[in-house]
Design a protein around this motif. Structure first.
Motif, PDB file in Angstrom:
ATOM      1  N   LEU A   1     -33.317  -9.001  51.430  1.00 57.52           N
ATOM      2  CA  LEU A   1     -32.115  -9.735  51.847  1.00 57.52           C
ATOM      3  C   LEU A   1     -31.391 -10.319  50.636  1.00 57.52           C
ATOM      4  CD1 LEU A   1     -30.348 -11.061  54.095  1.00 57.52           C
ATOM      5  CD2 LEU A   1     -31.878 -13.030  53.923  1.00 57.52           C
ATOM      6  N   LEU A   2     -32.133 -10.955  49.742  1.00 54.71           N
ATOM      7  CA  LEU A   2     -31.510 -11.562  48.569  1.00 54.71           C
ATOM      8  C   LEU A   2     -30.883 -10.504  47.663  1.00 54.71           C
ATOM      9  CD1 LEU A   2     -33.979 -14.418  47.523  1.00 54.71           C
ATOM     10  CD2 LEU A   2     -32.129 -14.437  49.193  1.00 54.71           C
ATOM     11  N   LYS A   3     -31.548  -9.376  47.526  1.00 56.37           N
ATOM     12  CA  LYS A   3     -30.989  -8.289  46.706  1.00 56.37           C
ATOM     13  C   LYS A   3     -29.683  -7.775  47.307  1.00 56.37           C
ATOM     14  CE  LYS A   3     -34.913  -6.188  44.245  1.00 56.37           C
ATOM     15  NZ  LYS A   3     -35.970  -7.187  44.426  1.00 56.37           N
ATOM     16  N   GLU A   4     -29.644  -7.605  48.614  1.00 60.17           N
ATOM     17  CA  GLU A   4     -28.458  -7.056  49.281  1.00 60.17           C
ATOM     18  C   GLU A   4     -27.229  -7.928  49.080  1.00 60.17           C
ATOM     19  OE1 GLU A   4     -29.214  -6.335  53.362  1.00 60.17           O
ATOM     20  OE2 GLU A   4     -30.466  -4.556  53.010  1.00 60.17           O
ATOM     21  N   TYR A   5     -27.433  -9.247  49.024  1.00 62.67           N
ATOM     22  CA  TYR A   5     -26.305 -10.162  48.945  1.00 62.67           C
ATOM     23  C   TYR A   5     -26.161 -10.822  47.576  1.00 62.67           C
ATOM     24  CZ  TYR A   5     -25.842  -9.552  53.956  1.00 62.67           C
ATOM     25  OH  TYR A   5     -25.659  -9.003  55.197  1.00 62.67           O
ATOM     26  N   GLY A   6     -26.892 -10.325  46.584  1.00 59.52           N
ATOM     27  CA  GLY A   6     -26.727 -10.814  45.224  1.00 59.52           C
ATOM     28  C   GLY A   6     -27.180 -12.239  45.009  1.00 59.52           C
ATOM     29  N   ILE A   7     -28.217 -12.666  45.722  1.00 61.67           N
ATOM     30  CA  ILE A   7     -28.713 -14.041  45.623  1.00 61.67           C
ATOM     31  C   ILE A   7     -29.976 -14.055  44.759  1.00 61.67           C
ATOM     32  CG2 ILE A   7     -29.577 -16.034  46.902  1.00 61.67           C
ATOM     33  CD1 ILE A   7     -28.042 -14.878  49.348  1.00 61.67           C
ATOM     34  N   ILE A   8     -29.993 -14.923  43.759  1.00 57.67           N
ATOM     35  CA  ILE A   8     -31.148 -15.035  42.868  1.00 57.67           C
ATOM     36  C   ILE A   8     -32.179 -15.965  43.481  1.00 57.67           C
ATOM     37  CG2 ILE A   8     -31.928 -15.719  40.567  1.00 57.67           C
ATOM     38  CD1 ILE A   8     -29.073 -15.218  39.586  1.00 57.67           C
TER      39      ILE A   8
END
Length: 381
Positions: free
Chosen positions: A99-106
Motif C-alpha cells: 500500500l505504501l509503495k503504491e501511493y509513494g508513502i515512506i
C-alpha cells in the motif's frame, strides 16, 4: 533499506525503511489506536503529517478493500515500532508495504516510538523529515529548515466536483473539507439522499440543491485557513439544520463568533473519553484533530457547550441556542474506533424532521435522476 527520521529539534532516529523510497517532510504526530492503521493512513485529516503509531505491531492484519476512508491517502509518512510484512487475516488482500509503495508513502520501523511519543507529548508536535537516502544529516537539517507546515490541506483533500449518493430519505448536502467515507456511509445507510459538494461551494449554490440539512465534514489543518467556509456557514446558519464533525465543528464555532487554537499535541486515537453534560454519560470516542475551540471564547455567543473531554476538559461538543445546529469534535462515524456516538446521526435526522414540521414548505420534487442532474449542473455554473 535504512531509513531516518529527523526532527526539527535535531533528534535523529535511524531504523529500517519500508514502503516507498525518497524524502518527505511533514508535521510529526502520534496516534494511540491499537487497530485501524489502514483507516489512519487513508484519513484525509492526516494530510501533510507524518504519523507515529504508538501500538508496537503494525501490519499484522494486512490491507482490506473495504477499510479505506478515501481513495488516495494524503499522509506524508508512517512511523512504527515493528512492521509485520506477512499479515495473518482472512480479509487481507495485500500488505501494508505494498500500500505504501503504491501511493509513494515512506515508512520507517525499528525505532523507539515510545521515546518519540514522549518527546512529542512534552515538547508538542514538530516538523520532521523522513529519508531513505544517504544524505548527510546537515543536508536533511537544511531541507527541513526550509520546509513549512502546509496551509492548503482542505483544498488538496476536498472533492473537486459535486457528486451524489441517491436515497429516498432526507436530502443532505455534505460539504467536503476532507471528508472520511464513514460519514457518507452513515448517512446513506439511514436512507439519506446525499449530495457531496466541494469546500468552496457557495451558499447560493447549496440553496439551489434544496437540502433538508447540511453536514459539515471533518478535514485537515487549521480552521482559520479556510475563511470562505466560515462565511458560507454564517450565510446558511438558521436556514437549514446543520451538523458539524471535527473540522466542521471548529468552522461552526468560528461562524458563531467563538475562537480556536492549536493543541500542544492534539487528540488522535480511538479511545478518548467524552462526557455529555446533559446526561453526565461518558462515551468512548474516535478522534483526530490538532485544534480546539477555546472555552472562554464561547461565552457571549449563541453557543452552548454540550460535551467535554474527560482527559483535558477541552470542548468536544456545541449546539446553537436559537437555530437547529450542533457539532462534535470527535468522529461519531468512528472508522477506526467505537460506535458509541453513532446516535448523533439519528439526532441530526430527527432535528431535520422537526424543522420541516415547524417550517412547512412546498414538497420537494421526487428524487428523479433527471431532476437531480439538472440541479447539480445548475449549481456548478
Amino acid at each position: 533499506m535504512q531509513a531516518r527520521l529527523l526532527l526539527e529539534d535535531g533528534t535523529l532516529f535511524t531504523g529500517l525503511g519500508f514502503g516507498a523510497e525518497g524524502q518527505s517532510t511533514g508535521e510529526v504526530v502520534f496516534n494511540t489506536g491499537i487497530t485501524g492503521y489502514q483507516e489512519v493512513l487513508s484519513d484525509p485529516s492526516y494530510c501533510g503529517q507524518i504519523v507515529t503509531m504508538t501500538y508496537p505491531l503494525i501490519g499484522n492484519y494486512g490491507i482490506a478493500r473495504n477499510d479505506f476512508e478515501c481513495i488516495s491517502p494524503f499522509i506524508h509518512g508512517f512511523v512504527v515500532r515493528r512492521h509485520e510484512p506477512v499479515p495473518s487475516n482472512w480479509r487481507a488482500e495485500y500488505t501494508l508495504d505494498r500500500l505504501l509503495k503504491e501511493y509513494g508513502i515512506i515508512g520507517i520501523s525499528d525505532i523507539d516510538t515510545r521515546m518519540l511519543t514522549r518527546k512529542l507529548r512534552h515538547f508538542g508536535t514538530m516538523k520532521g523529515i523522513l529519508s531513505t537516502g544517504a544524505e548527510r544529516v546537515e543536508e536533511l537539517q537544511e531541507r527541513l529548515g526550509l520546509s513549512t507546515i502546509m496551509t492548503n490541506q482542505v483544498d488538496r483533500t476536498s472533492t473537486k466536483s459535486i457528486f451524489s449518493s441517491p436515497g429516498e430519505g432526507e436530502r443532505i448536502v455534505l460539504i467536503d473539507y476532507g471528508a472520511k467515507s464513514g460519514i457518507l456511509r452513515d448517512l446513506t445507510k439511514r436512507g439519506c439522499d446525499v449530495i457531496v459538494v466541494p469546500h468552496d461551494t457557495t451558499a447560493e449554490q447549496i440553496r439551489r440543491l434544496k437540502p433538508d440539512g447540511i453536514q459539515l465534514s471533518n478535514g485537515p489543518g487549521d480552521p482559520k485557513d479556510v475563511p470562505h467556509a466560515v462565511e458560507t456557514i454564517k450565510q446558511l446558519l438558521g436556514e437549514y439544520p446543520m451538523f458539524g464533525i471535527c473540522l466542521g465543528h471548529q468552522l461552526f464555532a468560528l461562524a458563531c463568533g467563538a475562537d480556536t487554537s492549536k493543541l500542544k499535541f492534539g487528540h488522535r486515537g480511538g479511545n478518548h473519553p467524552v462526557k455529555e453534560l446533559a446526561t453526565n454519560r461518558c462515551y468512548i470516542t474516535s478522534q483526530n484533530h490538532g485544534y480546539t475551540v477555546l472555552e472562554e471564547s464561547v461565552k457571549g455567543t449563541s453557543l452552548e457547550v454540550t460535551h467535554i473531554n474527560n482527559n483535558d476538559r477541552t470542548i468536544e461538543g456545541l449546539k446553537h441556542t436559537q437555530y437547529p445546529a450542533f457539532s462534535v469534535q470527535y468522529h461519531p462515524e468512528a472508522a477506526p474506533g467505537p460506535y458509541d456516538s453513532g446516535y448523533l446521526f439519528d439526532e441530526f435526522l430527527e432535528m431535520i424532521r422537526t424543522h420541516k414540521k415547524e417550517n412547512p414548505q412546498r414538497p420537494r420534487q421526487a428524487h428523479l435522476a433527471e431532476s437531480l442532474r439538472g440541479e447539480l449542473q445548475y449549481a456548478q455554473k
